[in-house]
Design an enzyme around this catalytic site. Structure first.
Site, PDB file in Angstrom:
ATOM      1  N   ASP A   1      -0.975   6.507   4.172  1.00 17.37           N
ATOM      2  CA  ASP A   1       0.198   5.789   4.386  1.00 17.37           C
ATOM      3  C   ASP A   1       0.458   5.237   5.986  1.00 17.37           C
ATOM      4  O   ASP A   1       1.165   4.775   6.525  1.00 17.37           O
ATOM      5  CB  ASP A   1       1.530   6.335   4.105  1.00 17.37           C
ATOM      6  CG  ASP A   1       1.649   6.335   2.648  1.00 17.37           C
ATOM      7  OD1 ASP A   1       1.306   5.263   1.890  1.00 17.37           O
ATOM      8  OD2 ASP A   1       1.934   7.250   1.945  1.00 17.37           O
TER       9      ASP A   1
ATOM     10  N   PHE B   1      10.020   4.805   0.072  1.00 17.13           N
ATOM     11  CA  PHE B   1       9.158   6.137  -0.024  1.00 17.13           C
ATOM     12  C   PHE B   1       7.975   5.816  -0.878  1.00 17.13           C
ATOM     13  O   PHE B   1       7.658   4.994  -1.606  1.00 17.13           O
ATOM     14  CB  PHE B   1      10.121   6.958  -1.205  1.00 17.13           C
ATOM     15  CG  PHE B   1      11.294   7.508  -0.815  1.00 17.13           C
ATOM     16  CD1 PHE B   1      11.377   8.737   0.029  1.00 17.13           C
ATOM     17  CD2 PHE B   1      12.488   6.993  -1.128  1.00 17.13           C
ATOM     18  CE1 PHE B   1      12.302   9.237   0.416  1.00 17.13           C
ATOM     19  CE2 PHE B   1      13.604   7.405  -0.739  1.00 17.13           C
ATOM     20  CZ  PHE B   1      13.665   8.548   0.172  1.00 17.13           C
ATOM     21  N   ASP B   2       6.677   6.502  -0.274  1.00 17.27           N
ATOM     22  CA  ASP B   2       5.697   6.756  -1.026  1.00 17.27           C
ATOM     23  C   ASP B   2       5.863   7.580  -2.265  1.00 17.27           C
ATOM     24  O   ASP B   2       6.802   8.460  -2.024  1.00 17.27           O
ATOM     25  CB  ASP B   2       4.334   7.151  -0.338  1.00 17.27           C
ATOM     26  CG  ASP B   2       3.116   7.274  -1.082  1.00 17.27           C
ATOM     27  OD1 ASP B   2       2.800   6.528  -1.768  1.00 17.27           O
ATOM     28  OD2 ASP B   2       2.665   8.463  -0.802  1.00 17.27           O
ATOM     29  N   LYS B   3       4.927   7.328  -3.210  1.00 14.24           N
ATOM     30  CA  LYS B   3       5.420   8.269  -4.299  1.00 14.24           C
ATOM     31  C   LYS B   3       4.436   9.634  -4.517  1.00 14.24           C
ATOM     32  O   LYS B   3       4.864  10.834  -4.126  1.00 14.24           O
ATOM     33  CB  LYS B   3       5.003   7.661  -5.743  1.00 14.24           C
ATOM     34  CG  LYS B   3       5.301   8.597  -6.949  1.00 14.24           C
ATOM     35  CD  LYS B   3       4.970   7.653  -8.404  1.00 14.24           C
ATOM     36  CE  LYS B   3       3.509   7.671  -8.662  1.00 14.24           C
ATOM     37  NZ  LYS B   3       3.148   9.055  -9.001  1.00 14.24           N
TER      38      LYS B   3
ATOM     39  N   VAL C   1       8.560   6.815   4.320  1.00 14.13           N
ATOM     40  CA  VAL C   1       8.377   7.977   4.385  1.00 14.13           C
ATOM     41  C   VAL C   1       7.268   8.244   3.520  1.00 14.13           C
ATOM     42  O   VAL C   1       7.064   7.920   2.152  1.00 14.13           O
ATOM     43  CB  VAL C   1       9.487   8.832   3.398  1.00 14.13           C
ATOM     44  CG1 VAL C   1       9.292  10.380   3.437  1.00 14.13           C
ATOM     45  CG2 VAL C   1      10.874   8.576   4.220  1.00 14.13           C
TER      46      VAL C   1
END
Length: 631
Positions: free
Chosen positions: A516, A308-310, A510
Site C-alpha cells: 500500500d 482501510f486496506d483489508k 491505513v
C-alpha cells in the site's frame, strides 16, 4: 561567555532575587539609598544573560525578545526606575527557568524512550563470552540475553525461548512468547527465559534507534502554523521597537515607551504552538503511534475520510489455509510443494501463508529451484518449477493469461468466496489444477477503533482491497463500514484517493506499509501498521503504528485532535494577553514590572496547557456492542 552564563544562570537568578528582597526590606526600613544600590546590582546580575542572548540574535540578523527587554531595562535605568528594572530582569530569568523545567517535562516521553536504550551486550566471539558496549556489536554476532536483560540489537533467535516485553517498540507491555527463529528487537526486555540470537541490525540501524530518530525529527519539524508564527515574530519584534519610538515621540513619556516594549513581547505566541506539538508527538510515541511532525498532526486532526486496506489492516494479517481443492490426480502434499516453492518469491501475506502451511507439514521449499520467478503486483506470482510453468493468483491474473474456467472451477471459486475465503487459483501450463482457500480473522480491536473515529467526527469509513467481492463484503458488513471496493489494483486505490481529495475530503489511508506504499504516500495522512517497524512503513507513512494495533490508530487520532485544539488555545491565550496588556498600558493600569509578570505568566500558562497532553492515555472500553455482534 555564553557557556558561562548558561552554567551560572540559576545562580544569577538567585542572587538577583536575594538582592531584590534585601532592597524591599531596606525600603520598608527607610534606607532608600541601600534600596537603590541593591536594585541596581540586582539588575546588573540578571541583565548579563539577557544581553548575551540579544547580542547573539543580532549577530544572526534577528530581533529577539531579549533585545526588547534589554532596551526596556536600559531605558528604565536611565530614568532611574531601578525597582522596575530589577524586577523585570529577575522575572525574565525566573520565567526562563520555569519554562525550561516545564518544557523538559513535555519532552519526557522521548527521554523515557532514550532511557530504555540498552548500553551493553553480551557477545560470544571466538568461543569466549564478553561484555561489549552496544555500539561495538556487529551484524552476525552471537548475542546472549538473560532474564531481566535488554535485547541490545535486532536479531533472530538461534536457541532458547522467553517471554519478552516489547513496550519500547510497540507501546504495549503485554508479554510475548518467542522461541527459535522468531525475530526480536533492540530495547525489548526479557521478563523470563533465556535466548541466544544472531544480530541482524545493530547501532543506528536497529528498529529502536530508528524510532528514537523518527520522534526526534518529528519534534523538530515545523508545521505551517509554527512557520507562520515564526515569520510573524521576525517582523513583529522590530515593528514593536519602531512603535515604541513612535509612542515616545508622540507622548514624550519614556516610561510608557519602554513599558510598551515589555508588554508587547510575543513570548507566548512563539512558544505556544511548538510546546503543544512536542507534547502531542511525545505522547503518541509513548503509546506506540509515531507521528512525523506538527504538519502531520494538523492534517491528522482534520481528517474526515478514512480508507482501510483489508489484509493485515482490518484483518490480523495472519491468514491460514482453510481448504485445498485439486482438480487433477496430483496428491495434496505434492500439490502444496509445487505451489509453495513458486510462492517463495511473494512478499504478500497470502503467498507467505501458503509457504508457512507447507513448512508446517515438513514440506521442503527452496526459492532457488524456481526459474523466472516473478511477483506480479496485486495479482499473484509466476515461475517455472520442475519444467512446468505455474501461474498462481487471483481471477484477474488468470484472465490476463487467457486461462479458461470450467463449471466445476467456477462453482468452487464462488462457494469459497461466499464463505469469506480468499480463493487463489493454481494454473500449471495454462490449465487450472486447483484452488487454495485462505481466510484471515478480523482484528478484535478494529471495532473500538472504528467507533472512536466516528465519535471524533470522521464521516466516511471505506475499505479498498484487492481481495474478492464476497470476502470484502463480509468484512465490510461485519464492521459496519460506509462502503467497500474489491478486486482493486494499487493504481485503482490511488485513483480513488485522488477522486476523494478532489471532492475536498481530507483523506487518511491505513495500510500495511508494503503493497500500500503508493496510496499511503498519496493520501493526506498515511498510516502504516508497523509490524514491529518495517523499513518501508517507517519511510513511507506519516504515522507508524508500532504495535500494529488499531487501538493505536484511535489514540493517535485522538491525541492529534487534542494537540491541534491546544495549539489553537495557546495562540488565542497569547493574542488575548497582548491585547489586554496593551489596553492596560493605554489606560494606566499596567506598568513595567506588572507587565513583565503578566507576560511570564502567559508563557507558563500555554506551557501548562500543553502539558495536559502528556497525561492523555489510550482508553479502551471493556465492552462494545459491535464486539458482541462479532463474537
Amino acid at each position: 561567555m555564553s557557556k558561562w552564563f548558561n552554567r551560572h544562570l540559576n545562580q544569577l537568578m538567585y542572587i538577583s532575587g536575594a538582592l531584590i528582597s534585601i532592597g524591599i526590606v531596606a525600603g520598608i526600613l527607610g534606607y532608600s539609598e541601600i534600596t537603590n544600590i541593591t536594585f541596581i546590582v540586582a539588575t546588573i546580575a540578571a541583565i548579563g544573560p539577557i544581553i548575551n542572548k540579544a547580542w547573539m540574535a543580532l549577530t544572526m540578523k534577528s530581533f529577539s525578545i531579549e533585545l526588547l527587554i534589554t532596551i526596556a531595562v536600559i531605558g528604565a535605568m536611565f530614568i532611574q526606575e531601578y525597582t522596575e528594572a530589577a524586577i523585570v530582569t529577575f522575572l525574565f530569568l525566573f520565567g526562563a527557568y520555569l519554562e525550561k523545567r516545564t518544557l523538559n517535562k513535555t519532552r519526557s516521553s522521548i527521554q523515557s524512550l532514550v532511557d530504555m536504550a540498552p548500553a551493553t551486550a553480551i557477545v560470544i566471539r571466538d568461543g569466549e563470552e564478553m561484555e561489549l558496549d552496544v555500539d561495538e556489536v556487529e551484524a552476525g554476532d552471537h548475542v546472549i540475553v538473560r532474564p531481566g536483560g535488554k535485547v541490545p540489537v535486532d536479531g533472530i533467535i538461534l536457541s532458547g525461548q522467553a517471554h519478552i516485553n516489547e513496550a519500547a517498540i510497540t507501546g504495549e507491555s503485554n508479554l510475548r512468547f518467542k522461541a527459535e527463529d522468531a525475530e526480536v528487537f533492540s530495547g525489548s526486555v526479557l521478563d523470563s527465559g533465556y535466548i541466544e540470537l544472531t544480530a541482524t541490525k545493530v547501532g543506528e540501524d536497529t528498529t529502536f534507534s530508528k524510532i528514537i530518530e523518527l520522534v526526534e525529527e518529528a519534534q523538530e519539524k515545523k508545521s505551517s502554523t509554527e512557520k507562520f508564527l515564526n515569520t510573524f515574530a521576525q517582523y513583529y519584534t522590530p515593528a514593536i521597537v519602531v512603535l515604541a519610538i513612535v509612542v515616545y515621540f508622540l507622548t514624550r513619556n519614556l516610561h510608557l515607551a519602554i513599558t510598551f516594549l515589555v508588554i508587547a513581547c510575543p513570548g507566548a505566541l512563539i512558544i505556544g504552538a511548538p510546546v503543544a506539538y512536542v507534547a502531542g508527538i511525545g505522547n503518541g510515541a509513548k503509546n506506540g503511534a509515531l507521528i512525523k511532525g506538527g504538519e502531520v498532526i494538523d492534517n491528522f486532526a482534520k481528517v474526515d475520510t478514512v480508507i482501510f486496506d483489508k489484509t493485515g489492516t482490518l484483518t490480523e494479517g495472519s491468514p491460514t489455509v482453510t481448504d485445498i481443492t485439486i482438480f487433477d490426480d496430483t496428491d495434496e502434499e505434492n500439490f502444496l510443494r509445487q505451489v509453495a516453492n513458486v510462492e517463495m518469491v511473494s512478499e504478500h501475506h497470502l503467498g507467505q501463508t501458503i509457504v508457512k502451511e507447507a513448512k508446517s507439514k515438513s514440506i521442503a521449499v527452496d526459492k532457488s529451484t524456481v526459474e523466472d520467478a516473478e511477483a506480479i503486483k496485486g495479482k499473484g506470482v509466476s515461475g517455472i518449477f520442475e519444467g512446468a510453468e505455474y501461474i498462481i493468483g487471483n481471477k484477474k491474473l488468470m484472465e490476463d493469461h487467457n486461462i479458461e474456467f470450467d463449471a466445476e472451477t467456477e462453482e468452487k471459486y464462488i462457494d469459497q468466496q461466499k464463505a469469506g475465503n480468499t480463493a487463489i487459483f493454481v494454473a500449471r501450463d495454462n490449465r487450472i489444477i486447483g484452488i487454495v482457500s485462505i481466510m484471515d480473522k478480523i482484528r478484535q480491536d478494529v471495532f473500538t477503533a472504528i467507533q472512536t473515529l466516528r465519535d471524533k467526527g470522521v464521516g466516511s469509513l471505506v475499505m479498498l482491497t484487492g481481495d474478492n467481492y464476497h470476502s470484502a463484503k463480509k468484512v465490510s458488513d461485519i464492521l459496519g463500514l460506509d462502503g467497500f471496493h474489491a478486486e482493486l489494483m494499487p493504481d485503482d486505490k490511488m485513483k480513488y484517493i485522488e477522486d476523494e481529495k478532489e471532492r475536498g475530503r481530507k483523506v487518511m489511508m491505513v495500510g500495511d506499509g508494503i503493497n500500500d506504499a503508493p496510496a499511503l504516500a498519496f493520501a493526506d495522512v498515511g498510516i502504516a501498521m508497523g509490524h514491529g517497524g518495517t523499513d518501508i512503513a517507517m519511510e513511507t507513512a506519516d504515522v507508524v503504528l508500532m504495535g500494529s494495533r488499531m487501538e493505536q490508530l484511535a489514540h493517535g487520532f485522538t491525541i492529534s485532535k487534542m494537540t491541534y485544539r491546544v495549539m489553537l488555545q495557546n495562540t488565542a491565550i497569547a493574542l488575548l494577553t497582548v491585547a489586554l496588556l496593551l489596553g492596560g498600558v493605554l489606560y494606566g493600569y499596567i506598568h513595567l514590572a506588572s507587565g513583565m509578570l503578566i507576560h511570564e505568566v502567559s508563557i507558563l500558562l500555554v506551557i501548562l496547557n500543553a502539558m495536559r497532553l502528556r497525561k492523555i492515555k489510550e482508553h479502551v472500553p471493556k465492552e462494545r456492542k459491535l464486539q458482541e455482534r462479532y463474537s
